[in-house]
Motif scaffolding. Sequence first.
Motif, PDB file in Angstrom:
ATOM      1  N   CYS A 219       0.807  -1.221   0.000  1.00 21.76           N
ATOM      2  CA  CYS A 219       0.000   0.000   0.000  1.00 21.76           C
ATOM      3  C   CYS A 219       0.843   1.275   0.000  1.00 21.76           C
ATOM      4  N   THR A 233      -1.806   4.691  -4.206  1.00 19.58           N
ATOM      5  CA  THR A 233      -2.879   5.447  -4.834  1.00 19.58           C
ATOM      6  C   THR A 233      -3.895   5.779  -3.759  1.00 19.58           C
ATOM      7  N   ALA A 237      -9.863   3.842  -4.458  1.00 20.69           N
ATOM      8  CA  ALA A 237      -9.262   3.022  -5.502  1.00 20.69           C
ATOM      9  C   ALA A 237      -8.250   2.040  -4.930  1.00 20.69           C
ATOM     10  N   LEU A 238      -7.467   2.461  -3.935  1.00 20.36           N
ATOM     11  CA  LEU A 238      -6.472   1.570  -3.337  1.00 20.36           C
ATOM     12  C   LEU A 238      -7.156   0.376  -2.684  1.00 20.36           C
ATOM     13  N   GLN A 240     -10.059  -0.896  -3.277  1.00 21.88           N
ATOM     14  CA  GLN A 240     -10.793  -1.742  -4.211  1.00 21.88           C
ATOM     15  C   GLN A 240      -9.906  -2.571  -5.120  1.00 21.88           C
ATOM     16  N   GLN A 241      -8.600  -2.439  -4.952  1.00 25.77           N
ATOM     17  CA  GLN A 241      -7.714  -3.361  -5.648  1.00 25.77           C
ATOM     18  C   GLN A 241      -7.865  -4.768  -5.086  1.00 25.77           C
ATOM     19  N   CYS A 242      -8.305  -4.856  -3.816  1.00 24.24           N
ATOM     20  CA  CYS A 242      -8.538  -6.154  -3.178  1.00 24.24           C
ATOM     21  C   CYS A 242     -10.023  -6.384  -2.884  1.00 24.24           C
ATOM     22  N   VAL A 244     -13.258  -6.352  -3.930  1.00 23.09           N
ATOM     23  CA  VAL A 244     -14.116  -6.258  -5.107  1.00 23.09           C
ATOM     24  C   VAL A 244     -15.380  -7.103  -4.971  1.00 23.09           C
ATOM     25  N   PRO A 252     -16.958  -0.508  -8.273  1.00 20.32           N
ATOM     26  CA  PRO A 252     -15.693   0.135  -8.641  1.00 20.32           C
ATOM     27  C   PRO A 252     -15.903   1.574  -9.078  1.00 20.32           C
TER      28      PRO A 252
END
Length: 292
Positions: A219, A233, A237-238, A240-242, A244, A252
Amino acid sequence: MVTLRALAFALLAALVIPASAADDGADCLGCHTASADAPVHAVFQTVHGGLNGGGNGSCLSCHGDSAEHAADPTTHMPGVSFGPLWLSPTGERNGACTACHTGGTTMHWSNSDHQQEGLACDSCHNSHQHQDPALTPAGSQRMCLDCHSRVQAEMLLPSRHPIAEGKTSCGDCHNPHGSLAEANLRQPTVTDNCLQCHQEKRGPFLWEHPPAAEDCSLCHRPHGAVHERLLITRAPALCQQCHVAAFHPSVPYGSEGLAGAGRNQNILGKNCLNCHSQVHGSNHPSGARLTR
Protein backbone atom coordinates in the motif's frame (compact mmCIF):
# COMPACT_ATOMS: atom_id res chain seq x y z
CA MET A 1 58.14 29.75 6.34
CA VAL A 2 56.84 26.89 8.47
CA THR A 3 53.14 27.30 9.09
CA LEU A 4 51.46 26.46 12.36
CA ARG A 5 49.49 23.71 10.61
CA ALA A 6 52.66 22.11 9.21
CA LEU A 7 54.30 22.30 12.64
CA ALA A 8 51.29 20.61 14.22
CA PHE A 9 51.39 17.75 11.70
CA ALA A 10 55.15 17.34 12.22
CA LEU A 11 54.62 17.10 15.97
CA LEU A 12 51.78 14.61 15.49
CA ALA A 13 53.94 12.48 13.20
CA ALA A 14 56.74 12.49 15.77
CA LEU A 15 54.33 11.21 18.40
CA VAL A 16 52.85 8.37 16.33
CA ILE A 17 55.89 7.17 14.37
CA PRO A 18 57.85 4.59 16.36
CA ALA A 19 61.64 4.55 16.27
CA SER A 20 61.60 1.40 14.16
CA ALA A 21 59.40 2.94 11.47
CA ALA A 22 62.39 3.94 9.36
CA ASP A 23 63.37 0.27 9.13
CA ASP A 24 60.04 -1.08 7.82
CA GLY A 25 60.88 -0.72 4.12
CA ALA A 26 59.44 2.23 2.24
CA ASP A 27 60.02 5.57 3.92
CA CYS A 28 56.61 7.05 3.05
CA LEU A 29 56.86 10.00 5.39
CA GLY A 30 60.30 10.89 4.07
CA CYS A 31 58.61 12.24 0.93
CA HIS A 32 55.04 12.80 2.08
CA THR A 33 55.89 15.45 4.63
CA ALA A 34 53.27 17.45 6.43
CA SER A 35 54.14 20.60 4.50
CA ALA A 36 54.18 18.85 1.11
CA ASP A 37 51.08 16.69 1.34
CA ALA A 38 48.95 17.57 4.36
CA PRO A 39 45.93 15.40 3.38
CA VAL A 40 48.14 12.31 3.66
CA HIS A 41 49.07 13.18 7.24
CA ALA A 42 45.44 13.70 8.19
CA VAL A 43 45.20 9.90 8.43
CA PHE A 44 47.13 10.10 11.71
CA GLN A 45 44.10 11.82 13.24
CA THR A 46 42.04 8.70 12.54
CA VAL A 47 42.07 5.11 13.79
CA HIS A 48 43.87 4.09 10.57
CA GLY A 49 46.90 6.13 11.61
CA GLY A 50 47.77 3.58 14.28
CA LEU A 51 47.70 0.49 12.05
CA ASN A 52 50.79 -1.72 12.02
CA GLY A 53 52.54 0.36 14.66
CA GLY A 54 51.76 3.75 13.11
CA GLY A 55 53.95 5.92 10.90
CA ASN A 56 55.16 4.26 7.71
CA GLY A 57 53.66 0.99 8.97
CA SER A 58 50.16 2.40 8.78
CA CYS A 59 50.74 3.46 5.16
CA LEU A 60 52.02 0.02 4.16
CA SER A 61 49.14 -1.79 5.89
CA CYS A 62 46.75 -0.38 3.26
CA HIS A 63 48.99 0.48 0.29
CA GLY A 64 51.13 -2.67 0.31
CA ASP A 65 54.92 -2.85 0.51
CA SER A 66 55.30 -0.34 -2.37
CA ALA A 67 59.02 -1.11 -2.72
CA GLU A 68 59.14 -0.06 -6.38
CA HIS A 69 57.32 3.16 -5.59
CA ALA A 70 59.79 3.92 -2.81
CA ALA A 71 62.72 3.30 -5.16
CA ASP A 72 61.34 5.38 -8.03
CA PRO A 73 58.15 7.30 -7.13
CA THR A 74 58.09 9.11 -10.48
CA THR A 75 57.41 5.97 -12.54
CA HIS A 76 55.86 3.53 -10.05
CA MET A 77 52.69 3.96 -8.03
CA PRO A 78 52.19 2.41 -4.56
CA GLY A 79 51.37 -1.28 -4.46
CA VAL A 80 47.71 -0.42 -3.94
CA SER A 81 46.65 3.05 -5.07
CA PHE A 82 43.39 4.69 -4.11
CA GLY A 83 43.57 7.42 -6.73
CA PRO A 84 41.86 7.15 -10.16
CA LEU A 85 40.25 3.75 -10.68
CA TRP A 86 42.65 2.73 -13.45
CA LEU A 87 45.63 2.80 -11.06
CA SER A 88 44.62 -0.27 -9.04
CA PRO A 89 41.89 -2.87 -9.68
CA THR A 90 38.80 -2.64 -7.50
CA GLY A 91 39.52 -6.06 -6.04
CA GLU A 92 42.92 -4.97 -4.74
CA ARG A 93 41.50 -1.78 -3.21
CA ASN A 94 38.70 -3.61 -1.47
CA GLY A 95 41.07 -6.35 -0.36
CA ALA A 96 43.08 -3.80 1.62
CA CYS A 97 39.90 -2.81 3.47
CA THR A 98 38.31 -6.24 3.92
CA ALA A 99 41.54 -7.55 5.41
CA CYS A 100 40.33 -5.82 8.59
CA HIS A 101 36.66 -4.99 8.02
CA THR A 102 35.12 -8.46 7.92
CA GLY A 103 32.51 -8.43 10.67
CA GLY A 104 29.60 -6.37 11.93
CA THR A 105 27.81 -4.40 9.25
CA THR A 106 30.41 -5.36 6.61
CA MET A 107 30.11 -9.14 6.91
CA HIS A 108 27.79 -9.37 3.88
CA TRP A 109 29.90 -7.24 1.54
CA SER A 110 30.99 -10.25 -0.54
CA ASN A 111 28.46 -10.70 -3.39
CA SER A 112 26.41 -7.73 -2.20
CA ASP A 113 24.72 -5.47 -4.75
CA HIS A 114 27.37 -2.77 -4.50
CA GLN A 115 30.21 -5.28 -4.66
CA GLN A 116 28.76 -6.87 -7.80
CA GLU A 117 28.37 -3.42 -9.36
CA GLY A 118 32.12 -2.98 -9.05
CA LEU A 119 32.16 -0.30 -6.37
CA ALA A 120 35.37 0.21 -4.47
CA CYS A 121 35.35 1.05 -0.78
CA ASP A 122 37.01 4.37 -1.57
CA SER A 123 34.15 5.20 -3.94
CA CYS A 124 32.32 6.26 -0.79
CA HIS A 125 34.88 6.33 2.02
CA ASN A 126 37.90 8.55 2.59
CA SER A 127 40.10 7.02 5.28
CA HIS A 128 42.52 9.97 5.31
CA GLN A 129 39.96 12.53 6.46
CA HIS A 130 39.51 13.12 10.17
CA GLN A 131 35.74 12.74 9.65
CA ASP A 132 34.88 10.32 6.84
CA PRO A 133 31.98 11.96 4.91
CA ALA A 134 30.35 8.56 4.41
CA LEU A 135 29.94 8.25 8.19
CA THR A 136 27.97 11.49 8.56
CA PRO A 137 24.21 11.69 7.86
CA ALA A 138 24.53 14.47 5.28
CA GLY A 139 27.56 12.95 3.58
CA SER A 140 26.14 9.44 3.35
CA GLN A 141 22.86 10.74 1.95
CA ARG A 142 24.69 12.73 -0.71
CA MET A 143 26.70 9.68 -1.76
CA CYS A 144 23.63 7.47 -2.00
CA LEU A 145 21.69 9.98 -4.07
CA ASP A 146 24.60 10.53 -6.47
CA CYS A 147 23.78 7.08 -7.88
CA HIS A 148 20.17 6.47 -6.84
CA SER A 149 18.63 9.29 -8.86
CA ARG A 150 15.14 7.77 -8.86
CA VAL A 151 15.05 7.83 -5.07
CA GLN A 152 16.26 11.43 -5.16
CA ALA A 153 13.30 12.32 -7.39
CA GLU A 154 10.83 10.50 -5.12
CA MET A 155 12.13 12.48 -2.14
CA LEU A 156 10.71 15.62 -3.77
CA LEU A 157 7.15 14.28 -3.93
CA PRO A 158 4.45 15.72 -1.61
CA SER A 159 4.42 12.73 0.75
CA ARG A 160 7.84 11.44 1.79
CA HIS A 161 10.08 10.45 4.65
CA PRO A 162 11.95 13.42 6.21
CA ILE A 163 15.32 12.44 4.75
CA ALA A 164 16.09 15.88 3.32
CA GLU A 165 15.50 17.41 6.78
CA GLY A 166 18.01 15.04 8.36
CA LYS A 167 15.43 13.37 10.63
CA THR A 168 16.08 10.02 9.00
CA SER A 169 18.67 8.74 6.56
CA CYS A 170 19.20 6.05 3.95
CA GLY A 171 21.30 4.06 6.41
CA ASP A 172 18.41 3.79 8.87
CA CYS A 173 16.73 1.31 6.52
CA HIS A 174 19.52 0.09 4.22
CA ASN A 175 22.96 -1.38 4.86
CA PRO A 176 25.17 -0.23 1.96
CA HIS A 177 27.62 -3.06 2.68
CA GLY A 178 24.98 -5.69 1.97
CA SER A 179 22.50 -7.82 3.85
CA LEU A 180 20.51 -11.03 3.53
CA ALA A 181 17.33 -9.12 2.67
CA GLU A 182 16.22 -7.53 -0.60
CA ALA A 183 17.37 -3.98 -1.36
CA ASN A 184 20.04 -4.31 1.36
CA LEU A 185 17.43 -3.81 4.08
CA ARG A 186 18.71 -3.95 7.64
CA GLN A 187 15.80 -6.16 8.74
CA PRO A 188 14.71 -9.49 7.20
CA THR A 189 11.56 -8.07 5.56
CA VAL A 190 10.13 -4.72 4.46
CA THR A 191 7.54 -4.85 7.25
CA ASP A 192 10.14 -5.59 9.92
CA ASN A 193 12.10 -2.61 8.64
CA CYS A 194 9.10 -0.29 8.87
CA LEU A 195 8.16 -1.48 12.35
CA GLN A 196 11.52 -0.35 13.71
CA CYS A 197 10.02 3.17 13.72
CA HIS A 198 6.27 2.61 13.33
CA GLN A 199 5.94 0.41 16.38
CA GLU A 200 2.31 1.39 16.95
CA LYS A 201 1.49 -0.67 13.83
CA ARG A 202 3.06 -3.80 15.30
CA GLY A 203 0.63 -6.58 16.20
CA PRO A 204 -0.58 -9.05 17.05
CA PHE A 205 -4.05 -7.58 16.75
CA LEU A 206 -7.39 -9.13 17.65
CA TRP A 207 -8.57 -8.17 14.16
CA GLU A 208 -5.79 -8.13 11.60
CA HIS A 209 -5.70 -6.65 8.12
CA PRO A 210 -3.74 -9.30 6.17
CA PRO A 211 -2.02 -6.95 3.66
CA ALA A 212 -0.77 -4.70 6.47
CA ALA A 213 0.69 -7.68 8.32
CA GLU A 214 2.21 -9.15 5.16
CA ASP A 215 4.04 -6.29 3.43
CA CYS A 216 3.78 -2.53 4.00
CA SER A 217 4.86 -1.87 0.41
CA LEU A 218 1.59 -3.34 -0.88
CA CYS A 219 0.00 0.00 0.00
CA HIS A 220 2.90 2.40 0.65
CA ARG A 221 5.89 3.66 -1.32
CA PRO A 222 8.83 3.99 1.07
CA HIS A 223 10.72 6.88 -0.56
CA GLY A 224 7.93 9.20 -1.65
CA ALA A 225 4.49 9.35 -3.23
CA VAL A 226 2.00 11.76 -4.73
CA HIS A 227 -0.71 10.64 -2.32
CA GLU A 228 -0.76 11.29 1.43
CA ARG A 229 0.82 8.84 3.86
CA LEU A 230 3.05 7.48 1.10
CA LEU A 231 0.09 5.60 -0.38
CA ILE A 232 0.48 4.00 -3.80
CA THR A 233 -2.88 5.45 -4.83
CA ARG A 234 -5.72 7.13 -2.98
CA ALA A 235 -8.72 5.41 -1.47
CA PRO A 236 -11.22 4.13 -2.42
CA ALA A 237 -9.26 3.02 -5.50
CA LEU A 238 -6.47 1.57 -3.34
CA CYS A 239 -8.88 -0.45 -1.20
CA GLN A 240 -10.79 -1.74 -4.21
CA GLN A 241 -7.71 -3.36 -5.65
CA CYS A 242 -8.54 -6.15 -3.18
CA HIS A 243 -12.11 -5.51 -1.98
CA VAL A 244 -14.12 -6.26 -5.11
CA ALA A 245 -16.72 -8.66 -3.68
CA ALA A 246 -20.38 -7.65 -3.57
CA PHE A 247 -20.58 -5.87 -0.24
CA HIS A 248 -20.91 -2.34 1.09
CA PRO A 249 -20.52 -0.50 -1.30
CA SER A 250 -18.33 -2.59 -3.62
CA VAL A 251 -18.92 -0.73 -6.85
CA PRO A 252 -15.69 0.14 -8.64
CA TYR A 253 -15.20 3.88 -8.85
CA GLY A 254 -13.36 5.34 -11.81
CA SER A 255 -12.89 8.58 -13.70
CA GLU A 256 -16.39 8.34 -15.12
CA GLY A 257 -17.63 9.53 -11.74
CA LEU A 258 -15.79 12.82 -11.83
CA ALA A 259 -17.30 16.22 -12.56
CA GLY A 260 -19.23 16.23 -15.82
CA ALA A 261 -20.11 12.56 -15.57
CA GLY A 262 -22.44 12.39 -12.61
CA ARG A 263 -20.06 13.48 -9.82
CA ASN A 264 -19.88 10.23 -7.89
CA GLN A 265 -19.73 11.30 -4.23
CA ASN A 266 -17.39 8.43 -3.32
CA ILE A 267 -14.80 9.78 -5.76
CA LEU A 268 -15.19 13.45 -4.87
CA GLY A 269 -15.38 13.36 -1.09
CA LYS A 270 -15.59 9.97 0.55
CA ASN A 271 -12.82 7.64 1.61
CA CYS A 272 -12.92 4.11 2.98
CA LEU A 273 -10.65 5.29 5.79
CA ASN A 274 -13.33 7.67 7.04
CA CYS A 275 -15.00 4.66 8.62
CA HIS A 276 -12.39 1.91 8.48
CA SER A 277 -9.82 4.00 10.31
CA GLN A 278 -7.92 1.15 11.99
CA VAL A 279 -6.71 -0.20 8.67
CA HIS A 280 -3.52 -1.71 10.15
CA GLY A 281 -5.41 -3.74 12.76
CA SER A 282 -7.77 -3.37 15.70
CA ASN A 283 -7.96 -4.69 19.25
CA HIS A 284 -11.50 -3.41 19.85
CA PRO A 285 -14.08 -6.17 20.48
CA SER A 286 -16.30 -4.60 17.84
CA GLY A 287 -13.50 -3.91 15.40
CA ALA A 288 -13.99 -6.85 13.07
CA ARG A 289 -14.38 -4.40 10.14
CA LEU A 290 -11.46 -2.30 11.37
CA THR A 291 -13.81 0.57 12.13
CA ARG A 292 -12.61 1.15 15.72
